[in-house]
Write a protein that holds these residues in place. Structure first.
Motif, PDB file in Angstrom:
ATOM      1  N   THR A  87       0.828  -1.212   0.000  1.00  0.00           N
ATOM      2  CA  THR A  87       0.000   0.000   0.000  1.00  0.00           C
ATOM      3  C   THR A  87       0.861   1.259   0.000  1.00  0.00           C
ATOM      4  OG1 THR A  87      -1.748  -1.169   1.192  1.00  0.00           O
ATOM      5  CG2 THR A  87      -1.824   1.233   1.234  1.00  0.00           C
ATOM      6  N   VAL A  88       1.897   1.272   0.836  1.00  0.00           N
ATOM      7  CA  VAL A  88       2.789   2.438   0.892  1.00  0.00           C
ATOM      8  C   VAL A  88       3.507   2.621  -0.442  1.00  0.00           C
ATOM      9  CG1 VAL A  88       4.865   3.368   1.988  1.00  0.00           C
ATOM     10  CG2 VAL A  88       3.082   2.327   3.393  1.00  0.00           C
ATOM     11  N   ALA A  89       3.943   1.524  -1.039  1.00  0.00           N
ATOM     12  CA  ALA A  89       4.631   1.615  -2.334  1.00  0.00           C
ATOM     13  C   ALA A  89       3.725   2.227  -3.397  1.00  0.00           C
ATOM     14  CB  ALA A  89       5.106   0.229  -2.769  1.00  0.00           C
ATOM     15  N   ARG A  90       2.452   1.825  -3.406  1.00  0.00           N
ATOM     16  CA  ARG A  90       1.522   2.345  -4.415  1.00  0.00           C
ATOM     17  C   ARG A  90       1.130   3.793  -4.136  1.00  0.00           C
ATOM     18  NH1 ARG A  90      -1.309  -1.488  -7.521  1.00  0.00           N
ATOM     19  NH2 ARG A  90      -2.220   0.334  -8.531  1.00  0.00           N
ATOM     20  N   ARG A  91       0.698   4.071  -2.920  1.00  0.00           N
ATOM     21  CA  ARG A  91       0.072   5.358  -2.618  1.00  0.00           C
ATOM     22  C   ARG A  91       1.044   6.451  -2.201  1.00  0.00           C
ATOM     23  NH1 ARG A  91      -5.597   3.709   0.491  1.00  0.00           N
ATOM     24  NH2 ARG A  91      -6.380   2.311  -1.156  1.00  0.00           N
ATOM     25  N   VAL A  92       2.150   6.073  -1.573  1.00  0.00           N
ATOM     26  CA  VAL A  92       3.118   7.083  -1.124  1.00  0.00           C
ATOM     27  C   VAL A  92       4.226   7.278  -2.148  1.00  0.00           C
ATOM     28  CG1 VAL A  92       4.789   7.690   0.671  1.00  0.00           C
ATOM     29  CG2 VAL A  92       2.628   6.592   1.303  1.00  0.00           C
ATOM     30  N   VAL A 101       4.395  -5.202  -5.132  1.00  0.00           N
ATOM     31  CA  VAL A 101       4.446  -6.570  -4.605  1.00  0.00           C
ATOM     32  C   VAL A 101       5.840  -6.874  -4.061  1.00  0.00           C
ATOM     33  CG1 VAL A 101       4.318  -9.019  -5.198  1.00  0.00           C
ATOM     34  CG2 VAL A 101       2.600  -7.428  -6.074  1.00  0.00           C
ATOM     35  N   ILE A 102       6.874  -6.449  -4.777  1.00  0.00           N
ATOM     36  CA  ILE A 102       8.253  -6.673  -4.323  1.00  0.00           C
ATOM     37  C   ILE A 102       8.491  -5.964  -2.991  1.00  0.00           C
ATOM     38  CG2 ILE A 102      10.687  -6.291  -4.838  1.00  0.00           C
ATOM     39  CD1 ILE A 102       9.355  -8.461  -6.544  1.00  0.00           C
ATOM     40  N   HIS A 103       7.990  -4.726  -2.860  1.00  0.00           N
ATOM     41  CA  HIS A 103       8.133  -3.999  -1.599  1.00  0.00           C
ATOM     42  C   HIS A 103       7.435  -4.753  -0.466  1.00  0.00           C
ATOM     43  CE1 HIS A 103       9.264   0.299  -3.114  1.00  0.00           C
ATOM     44  NE2 HIS A 103       9.751  -0.639  -3.917  1.00  0.00           N
ATOM     45  N   GLY A 104       6.229  -5.246  -0.736  1.00  0.00           N
ATOM     46  CA  GLY A 104       5.499  -5.996   0.279  1.00  0.00           C
ATOM     47  C   GLY A 104       6.203  -7.283   0.654  1.00  0.00           C
ATOM     48  N   PHE A 105       6.677  -7.999  -0.358  1.00  0.00           N
ATOM     49  CA  PHE A 105       7.380  -9.261  -0.118  1.00  0.00           C
ATOM     50  C   PHE A 105       8.650  -9.033   0.697  1.00  0.00           C
ATOM     51  CE2 PHE A 105      10.469 -12.535  -1.639  1.00  0.00           C
ATOM     52  CZ  PHE A 105       9.819 -13.657  -1.140  1.00  0.00           C
ATOM     53  N   ASP A 227      17.155   4.631  -3.533  1.00  0.00           N
ATOM     54  CA  ASP A 227      15.769   4.353  -3.162  1.00  0.00           C
ATOM     55  C   ASP A 227      15.657   4.228  -1.644  1.00  0.00           C
ATOM     56  OD1 ASP A 227      13.357   4.354  -4.367  1.00  0.00           O
ATOM     57  OD2 ASP A 227      13.468   2.345  -5.218  1.00  0.00           O
ATOM     58  N   ILE A 228      16.240   5.218  -0.955  1.00  0.00           N
ATOM     59  CA  ILE A 228      16.384   5.139   0.499  1.00  0.00           C
ATOM     60  C   ILE A 228      15.032   5.210   1.197  1.00  0.00           C
ATOM     61  CG2 ILE A 228      17.424   6.203   2.536  1.00  0.00           C
ATOM     62  CD1 ILE A 228      19.378   4.826   0.655  1.00  0.00           C
ATOM     63  N   GLY A 229      14.120   6.054   0.696  1.00  0.00           N
ATOM     64  CA  GLY A 229      12.811   6.183   1.334  1.00  0.00           C
ATOM     65  C   GLY A 229      12.080   4.854   1.457  1.00  0.00           C
ATOM     66  N   PRO A 230      11.848   4.153   0.339  1.00  0.00           N
ATOM     67  CA  PRO A 230      11.212   2.831   0.434  1.00  0.00           C
ATOM     68  C   PRO A 230      12.005   1.845   1.282  1.00  0.00           C
ATOM     69  CG  PRO A 230      11.137   3.621  -1.816  1.00  0.00           C
ATOM     70  CD  PRO A 230      12.007   4.574  -1.055  1.00  0.00           C
ATOM     71  N   ALA A 231      13.337   1.898   1.199  1.00  0.00           N
ATOM     72  CA  ALA A 231      14.166   0.966   1.976  1.00  0.00           C
ATOM     73  C   ALA A 231      13.985   1.190   3.476  1.00  0.00           C
ATOM     74  CB  ALA A 231      15.635   1.118   1.589  1.00  0.00           C
ATOM     75  N   GLY A 285      11.742  -3.077  -8.555  1.00  0.00           N
ATOM     76  CA  GLY A 285      12.078  -2.890  -7.151  1.00  0.00           C
ATOM     77  C   GLY A 285      13.443  -3.414  -6.761  1.00  0.00           C
ATOM     78  N   VAL A 286      14.349  -3.538  -7.730  1.00  0.00           N
ATOM     79  CA  VAL A 286      15.667  -4.125  -7.441  1.00  0.00           C
ATOM     80  C   VAL A 286      16.459  -3.241  -6.477  1.00  0.00           C
ATOM     81  CG1 VAL A 286      17.880  -4.809  -8.443  1.00  0.00           C
ATOM     82  CG2 VAL A 286      15.751  -5.340  -9.644  1.00  0.00           C
TER      83      VAL A 286
END
Length: 314
Positions: A87-92, A101-105, A227-231, A285-286
């Protein structure tokens, strides 16, 4: 408090010390990339499967049967952080479906072999081995199947070829083979003895130190690339949110105390390298997954210590 911290340091310091040793050896060029690949293959393909087989074949299973609260607590937490990560990957961060999906996994997939096995065995000893290896037995298959179905099923449905590839991967996974072989040995009452036992003991003894050094070598190969924010979000979900949910549920659901603590520590493990490998397969999402693996592994030195304090590990 100081006594407990000292006891925890005796558990945590050797584990992360060997990871650091592997990282420095790779960084300095003392061990090259081919050494990293070879050691990783040895750990994953031989040493850890033998350790699992030996432990399960000799283990004492709970007489009252499997505590289902254990499975419910762990996977409820895993799928909640999986959903939050997506959800965060999609909306934020505005990422496409597959990358979400990769972020969630990555948020829900724990590093069970290279960090979980050494830390949990060091902290809980043989009593923690059975819940640890039983959870490993279904952790990877469940998480991989869910991630694959979500990644490929959204567009055109999961193909037969995908299911076959996934089935082959799980059927010939050395870790799972070790678990199934150990389970069969336990059921039929077979316990290795004599020269075979001595050989298996030597292989099993090499699993933990080799796994830790191998992880240190791998971290140099998968550095924080951006990609520090998502990490950071993924790392927080994995190291803080996931174990918090599991901690609460293990206090509400019935299970042996050691099983409850193993579930929490298992959930507190850093992101697994399988997340990075899955990201490479889908070419999505690598960077975020590689950064999350390294960042969460470094941060887990501190967060695991906190969780051991909360759990009263001494």
């Amino acid at each position: 408090m100081l006594t407990q911290l000292g006891a925890i340091a005796l558990v945590v310091a050797p584990v992360f010390g060997l990871i650091g040793l592997g990282f420095v050896a790779s960084l300095s060029g003392h061990l090259r990339e081919r050494a990293a690949e070879g050691l990783s293959e040895y750990v994953f393909g031989l040493a850890v499967p033998v350790l699992i087989f030996k432990t399960l074949a000799e283990a004492r299973l709970p007489e009252e049967g499997q505590p289902w609260g254990y499975w419910i607590a762990y996977f409820t937490g895993a799928f909640i952080v999986f959903a939050i990560g997506m959800t965060v990957a999609r909306r934020v961060f505005g990422r496409a479906h597959t990358e979400a999906v990769i972020h969630g996994f990555t948020s829900g997939q724990a590093n069970t072999v290279f960090v979980g096995v050494p830390l949990i065995l060091q902290a809980f000893g043989p009593e923690g081995a059975v819940p640890l290896f039983l959870l490993i037995a279904i952790h990877l298959p469940i998480m991989m199947v869910v991630a694959t179905v979500l990644a490929e099923g959204a567009a055109a449905g999961v193909s037969l070829a995908t299911l076959r590839r996934l089935g082959r991967m799980l059927a010939f996974n050395p870790i799972l083979i070790g678990i199934y072989a150990g389970g069969i040995a336990k059921v039929v009452g077979y316990v290795p003895g004599g020269v075979l036992k001595q050989t298996l003991d030597m292989l099993a003894a090499s699993a933990v130190p080799c796994a830790l050094v191998s992880l240190g070598l791998a971290l140099h190969r998968y550095p924080i690339r951006g990609d520090i924010g998502p990490a950071v979000v993924i790392t927080a979900l994995k190291l803080v949110v996931h174990p918090t949910i599991v901690y609460v549920l293990t206090r509400l659901l019935p299970m042996p105390p050691v099983w409850a603590d193993v579930a929490v520590v298992f959930a507190a493990m850093p992101c697994g390298i399988n997340a990075y490998l899955l990201a490479q397969r889908y070419k999505a999402g690598v960077t975020a997954s590689a950064s999350a693996v390294s960042l969460s592994t470094a941060a887990s030195l501190f967060t695991v210590t906190v969780w051991f304090l909360i759990l009263g590990v001494s």
